[in-house]
Design an enzyme around this catalytic site. Sequence first.
Site, PDB file in Angstrom:
ATOM      1  N   THR A  93      52.339  40.322  41.702  1.00  0.00           N
ATOM      2  CA  THR A  93      51.437  40.651  40.722  1.00  0.00           C
ATOM      3  C   THR A  93      49.887  40.847  41.693  1.00  0.00           C
ATOM      4  OG1 THR A  93      52.441  39.134  39.124  1.00  0.00           O
ATOM      5  CG2 THR A  93      50.205  39.448  39.040  1.00  0.00           C
ATOM      6  N   ASP A  94      49.668  39.998  42.696  1.00  0.00           N
ATOM      7  CA  ASP A  94      48.640  40.073  43.440  1.00  0.00           C
ATOM      8  C   ASP A  94      48.531  41.463  44.166  1.00  0.00           C
ATOM      9  OD1 ASP A  94      47.516  37.516  42.808  1.00  0.00           O
ATOM     10  OD2 ASP A  94      48.226  36.686  44.918  1.00  0.00           O
ATOM     11  N   LEU A  95      49.686  41.908  44.594  1.00  0.00           N
ATOM     12  CA  LEU A  95      49.683  42.937  45.172  1.00  0.00           C
ATOM     13  C   LEU A  95      49.421  44.181  44.419  1.00  0.00           C
ATOM     14  CD1 LEU A  95      52.662  42.361  47.714  1.00  0.00           C
ATOM     15  CD2 LEU A  95      50.468  42.703  48.484  1.00  0.00           C
TER      16      LEU A  95
END
Length: 215
Positions: free
Chosen positions: A145-147
């Site tokens: 999700t961060d990426l």
Amino acid sequence: MLLGDLGAEVIKVERPGSGDDTRAWGPPFVGEESAYFLSVNRNKKSIAVNLKDPNGAKLVTQLAQVCDILVENYLPGKLHEMGLGYEDLREVAPQLIYCSVSGYGQTGPESHKPGYDSIASAVSGMMHITGPEDGDPVRPGLAMTDLATGLYTHGAIMAALLQRQRTGKGLHIDCNLLSSQVACLTHIAANYLNAGKEARRWGTAHESIVPYQVF
């Protein structure tokens, strides 16, 4: 990091003293810095600034006047309290592309909450479709999700640069973890909206393509 890879001069603003928390995310370490920190902070110059000090806020304002892009990931409203919100900086730096990255966006009932990859992965439904068929939901092995949010942010910044080249004006970009992860589940949503097919876990298999799983 991606903008730096493409040749941008990146100035990373860190808190005085300990700096970015991820400097201590180890082991493993390379000297006194974590391998994790080094892996995502290449091609950056770091400065330490106390944003709560008026002199620190003034320094960031001066940087905004000569920079193309500002990327921030504070809780919505926090930088405005320091005189560094989008509306504040737009007055003195109309060319600035101001990019906010948050957990749930700049507005809405959840906007005041901090964002974490694992929570957004769960709330979005990503973890619901990840893991063995007869097992519990699983967090992906990477902070997907961060990426994904970083990649969407990068694309939005590049589009903003093109728009500014045509208009001469900066703008405010609102990227967030939840929206980015939901956007990645587009075909899962399409299956439900068009065929009423609710998503489930398939292990390493695929509900529409065979053979696809690990043998």
